[in-house]
Structure formats: structure tokens, C-alpha cells
Write a protein that holds these residues in place. Structure first.
Motif, mmCIF file in Angstrom:
data_model
loop_
_atom_site.group_PDB
_atom_site.id
_atom_site.type_symbol
_atom_site.label_atom_id
_atom_site.label_comp_id
_atom_site.label_asym_id
_atom_site.label_seq_id
_atom_site.Cartn_x
_atom_site.Cartn_y
_atom_site.Cartn_z
ATOM 1 N N LYS A 32 0.832 -1.200 0.000
ATOM 2 C CA LYS A 32 0.000 0.000 0.000
ATOM 3 C C LYS A 32 0.872 1.257 0.000
ATOM 4 N N VAL A 33 0.357 2.347 -0.566
ATOM 5 C CA VAL A 33 1.115 3.602 -0.591
ATOM 6 C C VAL A 33 1.127 4.222 0.806
ATOM 7 N N ALA A 34 2.314 4.440 1.328
ATOM 8 C CA ALA A 34 2.470 5.068 2.639
ATOM 9 C C ALA A 34 2.615 6.579 2.502
ATOM 10 N N ILE A 35 3.451 7.014 1.549
ATOM 11 C CA ILE A 35 3.738 8.444 1.375
ATOM 12 C C ILE A 35 3.636 8.793 -0.094
ATOM 13 N N GLU A 36 2.970 9.913 -0.351
ATOM 14 C CA GLU A 36 2.902 10.488 -1.697
ATOM 15 C C GLU A 36 3.551 11.869 -1.639
ATOM 16 N N HIS A 37 4.486 12.108 -2.561
ATOM 17 C CA HIS A 37 5.188 13.392 -2.589
ATOM 18 C C HIS A 37 5.392 13.784 -4.040
ATOM 19 N N GLY A 38 4.555 14.701 -4.532
ATOM 20 C CA GLY A 38 4.593 15.014 -5.944
ATOM 21 C C GLY A 38 4.240 13.780 -6.759
ATOM 22 N N GLU A 39 5.115 13.415 -7.704
ATOM 23 C CA GLU A 39 4.883 12.225 -8.530
ATOM 24 C C GLU A 39 5.398 10.946 -7.870
ATOM 25 N N ARG A 40 6.076 11.088 -6.761
ATOM 26 C CA ARG A 40 6.690 9.925 -6.111
ATOM 27 C C ARG A 40 5.680 9.199 -5.220
ATOM 28 N N ARG A 41 5.683 7.871 -5.255
ATOM 29 C CA ARG A 41 4.857 7.038 -4.402
ATOM 30 C C ARG A 41 5.768 6.069 -3.650
ATOM 31 N N ILE A 42 5.673 6.058 -2.342
ATOM 32 C CA ILE A 42 6.509 5.185 -1.516
ATOM 33 C C ILE A 42 5.591 4.201 -0.807
ATOM 34 N N SER A 43 5.768 2.921 -1.067
ATOM 35 C CA SER A 43 4.934 1.906 -0.423
ATOM 36 C C SER A 43 5.390 1.707 1.023
ATOM 37 N N ARG A 74 12.664 21.178 5.192
ATOM 38 C CA ARG A 74 11.283 21.440 4.815
ATOM 39 C C ARG A 74 10.551 20.099 4.740
ATOM 40 N N ASN A 75 9.268 20.151 4.406
ATOM 41 C CA ASN A 75 8.485 18.922 4.322
ATOM 42 C C ASN A 75 8.934 18.065 3.146
ATOM 43 N N ARG A 76 9.341 16.842 3.448
ATOM 44 C CA ARG A 76 9.755 15.873 2.448
ATOM 45 C C ARG A 76 9.679 14.493 3.101
ATOM 46 N N PRO A 77 9.604 13.400 2.307
ATOM 47 C CA PRO A 77 9.441 12.073 2.902
ATOM 48 C C PRO A 77 10.525 11.693 3.902
ATOM 49 N N GLU A 78 11.759 12.155 3.671
ATOM 50 C CA GLU A 78 12.860 11.800 4.575
ATOM 51 C C GLU A 78 12.613 12.277 6.002
ATOM 52 N N TYR A 79 11.810 13.310 6.153
ATOM 53 C CA TYR A 79 11.509 13.820 7.498
ATOM 54 C C TYR A 79 10.908 12.705 8.350
ATOM 55 N N LEU A 80 9.932 12.005 7.773
ATOM 56 C CA LEU A 80 9.258 10.933 8.509
ATOM 57 C C LEU A 80 10.173 9.727 8.669
ATOM 58 N N THR A 203 -6.632 9.286 4.332
ATOM 59 C CA THR A 203 -5.441 10.034 3.918
ATOM 60 C C THR A 203 -5.274 11.279 4.786
ATOM 61 N N PHE A 204 -4.025 11.628 5.030
ATOM 62 C CA PHE A 204 -3.699 12.873 5.737
ATOM 63 C C PHE A 204 -2.771 13.702 4.858
ATOM 64 N N VAL A 205 -3.075 14.994 4.723
ATOM 65 C CA VAL A 205 -2.246 15.901 3.929
ATOM 66 C C VAL A 205 -1.357 16.702 4.883
ATOM 67 N N ALA A 206 -0.077 16.383 4.879
ATOM 68 C CA ALA A 206 0.889 17.074 5.753
ATOM 69 C C ALA A 206 1.467 18.252 4.986
ATOM 70 N N TRP A 207 0.722 19.360 4.976
ATOM 71 C CA TRP A 207 1.202 20.567 4.288
ATOM 72 C C TRP A 207 1.749 21.588 5.282
ATOM 73 N N ALA A 208 1.203 21.613 6.514
ATOM 74 C CA ALA A 208 1.768 22.486 7.548
ATOM 75 C C ALA A 208 3.163 21.961 7.884
ATOM 76 N N PRO A 209 4.060 22.794 8.388
ATOM 77 C CA PRO A 209 5.436 22.336 8.622
ATOM 78 C C PRO A 209 5.492 21.099 9.509
ATOM 79 N N LEU A 210 6.338 20.154 9.147
ATOM 80 C CA LEU A 210 6.485 18.947 9.953
ATOM 81 C C LEU A 210 7.189 19.208 11.279
#
Length: 511
Positions: A32-43, A74-80, A203-210
Motif C-alpha cells: 500500500k502507498v504510505a507516502i505520496e510526494h509530488g509524482e513519487r509514491r513510496i509503499s 522542509r516537508n519531504r518524505p525523509e523527514y518521517l 489520507t492525511f495531507v501534511a502541508w503544515a510544517p512537519l
């Protein structure tokens, strides 16, 4: 019960750690998709692999339970990824605010004495010199990750270990570092999902600063429940509109300062909303007409919330404003799974209808401020956390927010709470933002002054605002002056709250 059995039950029945719970969830939902960032999908499977490699990397660099990592990004998948890998080792991630000045950033780093800094490449130039080893996100990070396997040390964290340090937006001084434990983060996820019936795979949209509790709390909660986190770097209208059209969203974060722009975008693009269970936060700071518009367009209730970095969205986030409603009252309802008292300065409980500081205890609470023993002793006195927020309890048990105790204006012996004046001014649909602050006065000691922003196509006059206040407020509560400024001229924290101390500084500078 035998001692050995009690020990086994304690281990089996205790609250899990964030790293262990994420690992269990990721194995169940690997495809299942865990993180979506632009065109990138991370299962979930890919994310678990990366988290395990990073865990091994951190261990190889000598990080051990109780150590700190400073994360500037800034907000990016590596943060999590960083938060989850550190969680496996019992290492605390200090979430640094990249918007701070070099002086402020240096203070925040020095406060927590990190053993490693993980830094986004574009922010590295503004990093103060500290002598702390640094790992740059991008190619250097990816190269190191690739060199480590997925066999990691056994998780060392315990539920009461620190998970993250989130810095409060100091209003009168430098930020304080609030330590959020694994226990608190897990319970925040459970309480919020329970109170608002958020679907497990929403789904949760993490747009506010992480580096802010709204995004970190709920991004991690989503990854513990098998949902998808859409990572967005700040308020990007087109991206948010696309998200609500494509995804079933549990809680859509909307904060003061962006609601009306979001409304205009929804209307202009005629966005077809797939489904939002709950939207918004901090209803006290948003014009009622804006709440009515956004809830009608999303067909979702607005969260009449009250919480903080220190407490999570409890203690009073049970109340919802129905779609299309312009609220005339913003009474809040106490959450389940916490206890609340309203107390006077001597910590005696006040009667219904009397203002008192809110004190809370419950499992979502933070573990105190980092390296601040005196502050912790004061704020946790008597076994309750004292928030510094003043409320009144109504006869029906609901709670009315009065104001932050530190914003209280003492005028000629009378107590004036700015939030009461602001709520009156926001009833005029031409007002888009307002903040009432204190000004020195030779006769009364302090008096209220209102900063007001109006719609460009519907200007207001000082006489009109004065008439509104005359109808709705006692004489001593009425602003002595109205200052008209543009909406974007209001100084704001990362959560969208107006920084009153900056407006007071502006007043003093023009005196």
C-alpha cells in the motif's frame, strides 16, 4: 499474581513504541502507498526498508538511546524516515524550525546538544557553526543509506522515552523544547481517531510544517494505521485542491490565514471534493462566515478545537461546527480520556461561569520542556499541567475559551480579554483578520488597541467598528484605537496564529 507473570503481562499489555508499531503496520500493508510526494509514491514496504537502513546507519554513527538528532528540513518524505528510524533506537528527533534566524536556530541546537544534524541541502548554508557532525539530505544521505543493510539492532526505545522535541513558538522569549514521548504520540493518535471517528486508512495531507505538532502528530498517526500521507511543502493551493479531489481525507488541516484563500480556490476551480471527514482547527481565530463557506464547499464539519503542542488536540476537541453554519457560539466539549480543572491563581477550582486557568492530566500529555526544571515544576504543580489558557465552564459542561492568561489587559482595575473583542469584530463580514493588543496608557495603565484587516472590495471605517463595539461590549472593553493594516501584514507563527508581541512592539515603535 506471581511476580514473573505480572512482569510478562506488563510487557505484553503496555503501550507500544512508535517504531515497533510502525514496523508491524508496514509489514501488514507492504504494498500500500504510505507516502505520496509530488509524482513519487513510496509503499509501506519500501518505507520500512529505508527506515531499517537508516536505523542501522544511525547506530553505526554511535547514536544511542536518549541521544538527540537535530533535523532541519522542509516537508519531504525523509523527514518521517528520520523520525521513525530514531524512534527504533530511542533517539529523540529535535524538529528544528528552518524559518528561524541564525541566532534563534543556534539557541535551539545548543539547547538539545544533538550528536548528529540531518540537514536539507538548501538550508545548510544558514546552519550555525556548532561543530556537530552533519548529514546532508540528497545524494550524501542516499549514498550512506545504500551502504547499510536492513538488519537493525533490536528496538531499544521504551514508551516513556522521548520521540520528538517540538519547539514552542516563544511569544516573549526564546522557544522551549517540548518533549513528546512514544506514549503521548500513540495516545494522541488513539484519542483523535476515537473522538472524531477517523477511518483507519484515511489520507492525511501534511502541508503544515512537519516541525509543527499538527503535521508530525497526524502524519505519524496515519502511518501507524495504514493510511497514506501526502507530503506537501507548505500551503500550495493547486496541490491541496488536487488532494481533496483525489483522496478520501480524514482530517484536513486548515489554519487561520489560509482558509479564505482556500475557499476562493475551491470556488474558482469548481473542485469536486471526494470526501473529507473533518476540516479546520482553531475556530476562534477564523471569521464565522469563512467557516460557513469552507464547510459548505467541503461538505465537512469544522473542528472547534482547543489543544497545544504540549497536550495534542485534547483537551477540548470534541465539538464540531456543522457544514454551512456560521457559528455564533464557540463553546467546546471536553475530550474523553483526560481530566480537566479550571483553577484560580491559588489553584482552587473556580465555580461554573467564573474564569479559570485550564489544568489537565491525561495520557496525551508531553513529558515536560527540555532542560527547564524550574518551568516544569511550576507548570506541572500538583500533578496537573497548567496551560496558561483561561476558560469558563458553562452549566451544561461545555467550555468557553476566554483568552491566554498572558494576553490579559489590566485597564483601570478591570480585566479585559482580547479574544472577546476579536470575536465581536469578526462578526462583520468585511473583516478578514483582527488582533487586539495592549497599549500603555497614563490614566488606565493599559488599554486595548485593535489591528484590523478588511476585504479590499469592502473597506470599513473606524466609526463603523466603534459603533459595533458600542453595541456589543462594555465601555471599558472597547478598543481605544483601530489600526488598519493589510491581511499579509499580520506577523504569524508557523501555525497561523498572529504574533501579538510583534504588534505590541510596532505600537511602541510608533508612540
Amino acid at each position: 499474581m506471581a511476580t514473573a507473570l505480572k512482569a510478562q503481562l506488563g510487557a505484553a499489555c503496555g503501550i507500544g513504541t512508535v517504531g515497533a508499531l510502525f514496523g508491524a503496520c508496514a509489514e501488514l500493508h507492504a504494498g500500500k502507498v504510505a507516502i505520496e510526494h509530488g509524482e513519487r509514491r513510496i509503499s509501506y514496504g519500501e518505507l520500512l526498508d529505508r527506515v531499517r537502513r537508516l536505523t542501522a546507519l544511525l547506530a553505526a554513527r554511535g547514536l544511542r538511546r536518549g541521544d538527540r538528532i537535530g533535523l532541519l528540513s522542509r516537508n519531504r518524505p525523509e523527514y518521517l524516515e528520520v523520525e521513525l528510524a530514531a524512534a527504533n533506537l530511542g533517539v529523540i528527533t529535535a524538529c528544528l524550525n528552518w524559518r528561524l534566524s541564525t541566532r534563534e536556530l543556534a539557541y535551539c541546537i545548543e539547547l538539545v546538544s544533538p550528536k548528529l544534524l540531518i540537514v536539507e541541502a538548501e538550508l545548510a548554508a544558514g546552519l550555525p557553526s556548532s561543530g556537530t557532525p552533519a548529514l546532508e539530505l540528497g545524494p550524501p544521505y542516499e549514498n550512506e543509506l545504500a551502504r547499510h543493510g536492513t538488519r537493525t539492532p533490536l528496538p531499544l526505545a521504551e514508551p516513556e522515552d522521548g520521540l520528538v522535541i517540538l519547539y514552542t513558538s516563544g511569544t516573549t522569549g526564546l522557544p522551549k523544547g517540548a518533549v513528546i514521548s512514544h506514549r503521548a504520540m500513540v495516545m494522541r493518535a488513539l484519542v483523535f481517531a476515537s473522538e472524531l471517528a477517523i477511518a483507519p486508512h484515511a489520507t492525511f495531507v501534511a502541508w503544515a510544517p512537519l516541525f509543527h505538532m499538527a503535521s508530525t502528530d497526524h502524519a505519524l498517526a496515519t502511518l501507524l494505521r495504514g493510511g497514506t500521507v501526502i507530503v506537501v511543502d507548505g500551503f500550495q493551493l493547486d496541490v491541496l485542491l488536487a488532494a481533496v479531489s483525489r483522496h478520501s481525507i480524514g482530517w484536513l488541516v486548515l489554519i487561520p490565514g489560509m482558509v479564505e484563500a482556500f475557499v476562493e480556490g475551491l470556488k474558482a476551480q469548481r473542485t469536486k471534493v471526494k470526501g473529507v471527514q473533518v476540516c479546520g482547527a482553531m475556530a476562534d481565530l477564523v471569521p464565522p462566515h469563512a467557516i460557513a463557506e469552507v464547510t459548505a464547499l467541503l461538505n465537512a464539519p469544522y473542528l472547534n478545537s482547543f489543544g497545544s503542542t504540549e497536550t495534542g488536540l485534547p483537551p477540548a476537541t470534541r465539538s464540531l461546527i456543522m457544514p454551512g453554519e456560521a457559528p455564533t457560539r464557540l463553546s467546546k466539549r471536553q475530550n474523553a480520556f483526560c481530566e480537566i480543572r479550571l483553577v484560580d491563581p491559588a489553584d482552587n477550582e473556580v465555580a461554573a461561569g467564573e474564569p479559570g486557568e485550564l489544568a489537565i492530566r491525561g495520557p496525551t500529555l508531553f513529558s515536560g520542556y527540555w532542560q527547564a526544571e524550574e518551568t516544569n515544576a511550576r507548570d506541572f504543580r500538583g500533578g496537573w499541567f497548567h496551560m496558561g489558557d483561561v476558560f469558563r465552564r458553562n452549566e451544561d459542561g461545555s467550555l468557553d475559551f476566554v483568552d491566554r492568561a498572558k494576553y490579559l489587559i489590566k485597564s483601570g482595575g478591570e480585566n479585559i480579554y482580547p479574544a472577546e473583542i476579536e470575536r465581536v469584530l469578526l462578526t462583520d463580514k468585511r473583516v478578514t483578520e483582527v488582533a487586539v493588543v495592549r497599549a500603555a496608557d497614563p490614566k488606565w495603565g493599559e488599554v486595548p488597541v485593535a489591528f484590523v484587516a478588511c476585504r479590499d472590495d469592502a473597506p470599513l471605517t473606524e466609526i463603523e467598528l466603534a459603533d459595533l463595539c458600542r453595541r456589543e461590549l462594555a465601555g471599558y472593553k472597547r478598543p481605544r484605537e483601530f489600526r488598519f493594516i493589510g491581511f499579509t501584514e499580520f506577523p504569524r507563527s508557523t501555525s497561523g496564529k498572529v504574533q501579538r508581541h510583534e504588534l505590541e512592539r510596532r505600537l511602541k515603535g510608533s508612540a
